[in-house]
Design a protein around this motif. Structure first.
Motif, PDB file in Angstrom:
ATOM      1  N   ALA A  88      13.316  -1.716 -73.694  1.00 52.90           N
ATOM      2  CA  ALA A  88      14.317  -1.949 -74.932  1.00 52.90           C
ATOM      3  C   ALA A  88      15.380  -0.636 -74.436  1.00 52.90           C
ATOM      4  CB  ALA A  88      13.797  -2.004 -76.262  1.00 52.90           C
ATOM      5  N   GLN A  89      14.759   0.699 -74.421  1.00 55.47           N
ATOM      6  CA  GLN A  89      15.657   1.702 -74.582  1.00 55.47           C
ATOM      7  C   GLN A  89      16.326   1.986 -72.884  1.00 55.47           C
ATOM      8  OE1 GLN A  89      16.610   2.819 -77.211  1.00 55.47           O
ATOM      9  NE2 GLN A  89      15.979   4.864 -77.070  1.00 55.47           N
ATOM     10  N   ARG A  92      18.999  -0.357 -73.138  1.00 51.84           N
ATOM     11  CA  ARG A  92      20.414  -0.049 -73.650  1.00 51.84           C
ATOM     12  C   ARG A  92      21.016   0.860 -73.201  1.00 51.84           C
ATOM     13  NH1 ARG A  92      21.732   3.966 -77.855  1.00 51.84           N
ATOM     14  NH2 ARG A  92      19.775   5.216 -77.370  1.00 51.84           N
ATOM     15  N   HIS A  93      20.202   1.849 -72.231  1.00 48.79           N
ATOM     16  CA  HIS A  93      21.159   3.074 -71.372  1.00 48.79           C
ATOM     17  C   HIS A  93      21.856   2.262 -70.131  1.00 48.79           C
ATOM     18  CE1 HIS A  93      19.376   7.050 -72.437  1.00 48.79           C
ATOM     19  NE2 HIS A  93      18.766   6.171 -73.424  1.00 48.79           N
ATOM     20  N   THR A  95      23.105  -0.784 -70.519  1.00 53.12           N
ATOM     21  CA  THR A  95      24.295  -1.478 -71.180  1.00 53.12           C
ATOM     22  C   THR A  95      25.045  -0.418 -71.338  1.00 53.12           C
ATOM     23  OG1 THR A  95      22.777  -2.980 -72.206  1.00 53.12           O
ATOM     24  CG2 THR A  95      24.846  -2.544 -73.321  1.00 53.12           C
ATOM     25  N   ILE A  96      24.943   0.903 -71.644  1.00 47.41           N
ATOM     26  CA  ILE A  96      26.049   1.694 -71.845  1.00 47.41           C
ATOM     27  C   ILE A  96      26.835   2.032 -70.318  1.00 47.41           C
ATOM     28  CG2 ILE A  96      26.516   3.948 -72.612  1.00 47.41           C
ATOM     29  CD1 ILE A  96      24.215   3.793 -74.795  1.00 47.41           C
ATOM     30  N   GLN A 146      26.389   4.015 -80.640  1.00 45.68           N
ATOM     31  CA  GLN A 146      25.501   4.251 -79.819  1.00 45.68           C
ATOM     32  C   GLN A 146      24.526   5.269 -79.921  1.00 45.68           C
ATOM     33  OE1 GLN A 146      24.214   1.522 -77.896  1.00 45.68           O
ATOM     34  NE2 GLN A 146      25.947   0.369 -79.209  1.00 45.68           N
TER      35      GLN A 146
END
Length: 261
Positions: A88-89, A92-93, A95-96, A146
């Protein structure tokens, strides 16, 4: 020795240099000959058929597209890890990174079209700069969310999202669009720029900025052609620059992604 084809102002190339520096991997940088004027050739073209930086040559391995290069670096030199462990992390990275690579990059690139390449002046330039400011402010608010209360986007450790964000925020700051004073994002940027890897990439970019004031004439003469890749073209049109695109096509001083071959 790794060979990295780059241009100091390219945020895509900057994040690759940051990754290599963070991992302590040695490399040689080269600016491709003829890039932007149709004269690129040799190993660079073989490594990057789209004629874009960065391109990485590692022995017989030739790679282009910054995200693919970063993933290659992370897998070949896993320590210190830049991606977090949890799926998940990691997502997220990534996605950024994707948001910065596409939506945010286009804004900063567009500001360069206005300031350095003189694509518009007067009311049109002011309107487009105003649109860019509103857009950047919106992305700064998103980045602040974020980041949250953490020191870095991944928590206590500098990582993937940090190295992928710093070049873009520094690019916007170079045009005067800085995170709000006293904000968590501003404090994060100060911490990021204090790292040798980020500072080195940022300093190299600043050193070539003085020559950018001379490039407008080359564009006007059709010698230098700016690449209007997908997200950049979208930004130009939605921000009021449709006539700029039409004029660029008529004057043959813009280009699109070339076909390989």
């Amino acid at each position: 020795m790794l060979i990295l084809y780059d241009h100091p102002l390219s945020p895509y190339a900057q994040k690759v240099k940051i990754a290599l520096d963070e991992k302590g991997v040695g490399y040689e940088t080269r600016v491709p000959d003829g890039i932007g004027i149709g004269g690129a050739q040799g190993d660079f073209v073989e490594a990057s058929p789209r004629l874009e930086v960065p391109a990485l040559i590692d022995g017989d391995t030739r790679l282009f597209e910054s995200t693919i290069i970063l993933e290659y670096i992370e897998e070949k030199w896993p320590e210190p890890a830049l991606l977090p462990r949890g799926p998940a992390q990691r997502a997220r990275h990534r996605t950024i990174e994707d948001v910065l690579d596409t939506q945010f990059e286009a804004i900063v690139w567009g500001l360069g079209e206005l300031k350095w390449f003189k694509r518009a002046d007067g009311e049109l330039a002011e309107a487009m700069q105003s649109a860019a400011k509103d857009q950047i402010d919106g992305y700064y608010r998103w980045l602040e969310k974020q980041l949250g209360e953490d020191r870095w986007f991944g928590g206590d450790e500098f990582g993937w999202a940090d190295m992928c964000t710093a070049p873009y925020v520094n690019g916007a700051a170079g045009f005067g669009y800085t995170p709000a004073e006293g904000s968590r994002l501003a404090a994060w940027l100060d911490r990021a720029n204090a790292r040798p890897s980020v500072n080195s990439a940022s300093t190299a970019a600043q050193e070539v900025l003085s020559g950018m004031e001379q490039v407008a004439g080359a564009v006007e003469a059709g010698i230098f052609k700016r690449e209007y890749r997908d997200h950049r073209l979208e930004w130009m049109v939605k921000s009021g620059g449709l006539d700029i695109v039409v004029q660029g096509l008529a004057r043959d001083n813009i280009r699109f992604t070339p076909l390989p071959g």
